[in-house]
Design a protein around this motif. Structure first.
Motif, PDB file in Angstrom:
ATOM      1  N   LEU A   1       0.834  -1.207   0.000  1.00 53.64           N
ATOM      2  CA  LEU A   1       0.000   0.000   0.000  1.00 53.64           C
ATOM      3  C   LEU A   1       0.870   1.259   0.000  1.00 53.64           C
ATOM      4  N   PHE A   2       1.943   1.243   0.765  1.00 54.30           N
ATOM      5  CA  PHE A   2       2.838   2.393   0.817  1.00 54.30           C
ATOM      6  C   PHE A   2       3.458   2.648  -0.550  1.00 54.30           C
ATOM      7  N   LEU A   3       3.898   1.592  -1.207  1.00 56.82           N
ATOM      8  CA  LEU A   3       4.495   1.731  -2.547  1.00 56.82           C
ATOM      9  C   LEU A   3       3.514   2.361  -3.523  1.00 56.82           C
ATOM     10  N   TYR A   4       2.257   1.983  -3.426  1.00 58.92           N
ATOM     11  CA  TYR A   4       1.262   2.444  -4.395  1.00 58.92           C
ATOM     12  C   TYR A   4       0.846   3.896  -4.151  1.00 58.92           C
ATOM     13  N   TYR A   5       0.662   4.282  -2.889  1.00 57.77           N
ATOM     14  CA  TYR A   5       0.049   5.574  -2.599  1.00 57.77           C
ATOM     15  C   TYR A   5       1.034   6.712  -2.337  1.00 57.77           C
ATOM     16  N   PHE A   6       2.218   6.430  -1.845  1.00 58.48           N
ATOM     17  CA  PHE A   6       3.119   7.500  -1.425  1.00 58.48           C
ATOM     18  C   PHE A   6       3.951   8.036  -2.592  1.00 58.48           C
ATOM     19  N   ARG A   7       4.290   9.351  -2.521  1.00 54.19           N
ATOM     20  CA  ARG A   7       5.252   9.961  -3.433  1.00 54.19           C
ATOM     21  C   ARG A   7       6.216  10.818  -2.602  1.00 54.19           C
ATOM     22  N   ASN A   8       7.414  11.024  -3.109  1.00 55.65           N
ATOM     23  CA  ASN A   8       8.462  11.695  -2.345  1.00 55.65           C
ATOM     24  C   ASN A   8       8.099  13.110  -1.920  1.00 55.65           C
ATOM     25  N   THR A   9       7.460  13.861  -2.805  1.00 52.00           N
ATOM     26  CA  THR A   9       7.146  15.261  -2.529  1.00 52.00           C
ATOM     27  C   THR A   9       5.770  15.604  -3.070  1.00 52.00           C
ATOM     28  N   PRO A  10       5.172  16.716  -2.617  1.00 52.68           N
ATOM     29  CA  PRO A  10       3.906  17.153  -3.210  1.00 52.68           C
ATOM     30  C   PRO A  10       4.035  17.425  -4.711  1.00 52.68           C
ATOM     31  N   GLU A  11       5.227  17.845  -5.136  1.00 53.61           N
ATOM     32  CA  GLU A  11       5.440  18.124  -6.558  1.00 53.61           C
ATOM     33  C   GLU A  11       5.426  16.847  -7.392  1.00 53.61           C
ATOM     34  N   ASP A  12       5.770  15.725  -6.771  1.00 49.45           N
ATOM     35  CA  ASP A  12       5.777  14.443  -7.483  1.00 49.45           C
ATOM     36  C   ASP A  12       4.411  13.778  -7.529  1.00 49.45           C
ATOM     37  N   ASP A  13       3.478  14.266  -6.721  1.00 47.12           N
ATOM     38  CA  ASP A  13       2.189  13.599  -6.571  1.00 47.12           C
ATOM     39  C   ASP A  13       1.153  14.261  -7.482  1.00 47.12           C
ATOM     40  N   PRO A  14       0.601  13.536  -8.453  1.00 47.82           N
ATOM     41  CA  PRO A  14      -0.375  14.137  -9.369  1.00 47.82           C
ATOM     42  C   PRO A  14      -1.694  14.499  -8.694  1.00 47.82           C
ATOM     43  N   HIS A  15      -1.940  13.990  -7.493  1.00 48.72           N
ATOM     44  CA  HIS A  15      -3.184  14.282  -6.787  1.00 48.72           C
ATOM     45  C   HIS A  15      -3.065  15.501  -5.873  1.00 48.72           C
ATOM     46  N   THR A  16      -1.917  16.193  -5.906  1.00 47.82           N
ATOM     47  CA  THR A  16      -1.699  17.387  -5.095  1.00 47.82           C
ATOM     48  C   THR A  16      -1.681  18.612  -6.005  1.00 47.82           C
ATOM     49  N   ASN A  17      -2.488  19.632  -5.685  1.00 49.08           N
ATOM     50  CA  ASN A  17      -2.510  20.816  -6.544  1.00 49.08           C
ATOM     51  C   ASN A  17      -1.599  21.916  -6.007  1.00 49.08           C
ATOM     52  N   GLU A  18      -1.511  23.008  -6.757  1.00 51.99           N
ATOM     53  CA  GLU A  18      -0.602  24.094  -6.394  1.00 51.99           C
ATOM     54  C   GLU A  18      -1.015  24.763  -5.092  1.00 51.99           C
TER      55      GLU A  18
END
Length: 447
Positions: free
Chosen positions: A188-205
């Protein structure tokens, strides 16, 4: 939610739960040793010295791997790193029940320590990257203390009270059942986590701006800082001493508490589980309180004293509470007393995290790993002292033709109290506003 929306997305909340669950599993699996230890002693007749040697084996790789792990995390991020180590330590946990041979058990402990070593440097980087500075220490208190110590407290209840007590499983099967959720969580961690907010497509500006505020966080830098350069910082050197004493004292709760309560006459596994857990519940609550105190004091006193006073007061109160706790006449009252010891001493867990991120800046994982290495050194050395000390203060008597060993744990707890006092004095000398994050002190990773 649409990542292009003007309202901030809430991906950081998911990251909080992923980080908290990582901390929870780390301690749930690590603190299983509190019940593994007496089972090994009963089944194979191992001495305190041999058992604490196995405790030291864990801390050997846990210590040696900490700084290299911090450098790797600063260079490449915590995503894949955390997935791999969660998976490895979860698979390793049941191997404690495969053999009673000291060489085999030592190998398992070495692998287990190596797998867990980089977790908190990685989570330190996660909290720095994913959460606003204004409330970060509270987040670190929840992640490191509430869920970490909560996992430690739950470990003995799950393994002892529930799986071995009520369900009647053997200690070996209990370890197998405890490992399975960790393996699932790694995926689950591998699938959902990303290193930074900039790397995560589900995080907006909007969420990225909310997280960053006025703080400049480099998310693309691949610079590293050497331990030699970082340790020119006086406050970091004092933190090294403080953390050695802090973690050196803490091995009592990691390695010895189960045997201590058995020495007080606690035989029923259902009782042993909650008594071992109660002090760790105190640590879970205390860590959250420590994080709140940090974030409340910093705007009023500044970072320097907002952190240092929490550390000093916490260790002073813990030392006083310890000597009250071990003088109580019943195991139940001793457990309650140790609840308050851990409540006070673990105020400093989020304080250590916040201080490491303040001093480290861009290099927070490396700085955290240096501090963590000092703590691991305490965890490595003190079992080698506590084990022979407990054997020195052990006597054997014959009861109905059977040799029964009685151990006096008081000398060990006196050392723990002295360490608390020393750690508190160190906190008065730490200035977290003096950072190692100076551009000309970094070197390119390619160099």
């Amino acid at each position: 939610m649409d990542s292009n929306s003007t309202a901030p997305t809430n991906r950081r909340h998911l990251v909080f739960w992923l980080a908290s669950a990582t901390s929870f599993f780390l301690y749930t699996h690590r603190y299983a040793w509190n019940l593994i230890r007496p089972e090994l002693q009963k089944e194979y007749g191992l001495s305190n010295t041999a058992l604490e040697g196995l405790g030291t084996a864990f801390y050997a790789t846990y210590t040696l791997g900490s700084i290299p792990s911090g450098v790797v995390i600063d260079m490449f991020g915590p995503h894949i790193f955390l997935f791999v180590i969660i998976l490895i330590w979860s698979i390793t946990l049941p191997l404690h029940g495969v053999t009673g041979n000291l060489l085999g058990l030592g190998s398992v402990r070495l692998l287990f320590g190596a797998a867990q070593t980089g977790t908190y440097p990685a989570l330190g980087q996660v909290t720095r990257t994913w959460f606003p500075r204004s409330g970060r220490t509270q987040i670190q208190g929840w992640v490191a203390s509430f869920f970490g110590r909560g996992g430690a407290a739950f470990s003995s209840i799950l393994m002892g009270t529930i799986l071995m007590g009520f369900c009647g499983f053997s200690w070996r099967m209990a370890l197998v059942l405890m490992s399975i959720p960790g393996i699932v969580f790694a995926g689950l961690f591998l699938y959902y986590f990303r290193n930074t907010p900039e790397d995560d497509p589900h995080t907006n500006e909007a969420e990225r701006n909310l997280i960053r505020g006025d703080e400049k966080v480099s998310t693309s830098s691949r610079n590293v800082i050497s331990a030699k350069v970082a340790l020119k910082n006086i406050s970091l050197r004092i933190m090294v001493v403080q953390q050695f004493m802090n973690a050196g004292a803490d091995v009592v709760y990691t390695l010895i508490l189960g045997s201590f309560f058995k020495s007080l006459g606690v035989e029923k596994m259902t009782d042993l589980g909650w008594m071992v857990s109660l002090p760790l519940v105190g640590g879970a609550v205390g860590g959250v309180v420590g994080g709140i105190l940090n974030d409340w004091l910093i705007p009023r006193l500044g970072s320097r004293w907002g952190r240092s006073l929490v550390g000093f007061v916490a260790k002073s109160l813990a030392a006083a509470a310890l000597f009250v706790a071990i003088s109580q006449p019943t195991p139940e009252r001793v457990a309650v007393g140790l609840f308050f010891v851990k409540f006070f001493t673990d105020w400093t867990q989020p304080t250590v995290w916040g201080t490491a991120t303040d001093i480290g800046g861009r290099f927070s994982a490396t700085v955290f790993s240096i501090v963590n290495t000092a703590g691991n050194a305490g965890g490595f050395i003190m079992p080698l002292i506590f084990g022979p000390l407990l054997d020195i203060y052990s006597t054997s008597t014959m009861v109905d033709g059977v040799a029964v060993t009685h151990t006096n744990f008081t000398p060990m707890f006196i050392i723990v109290g002295v360490f608390y006092i020393g750690a508190g004095i160190c906190w008065l000398m730490v200035d977290c506003t003096k950072s190692v994050d100076v551009p000309d002190e970094s070197i390119p990773a390619e160099a």
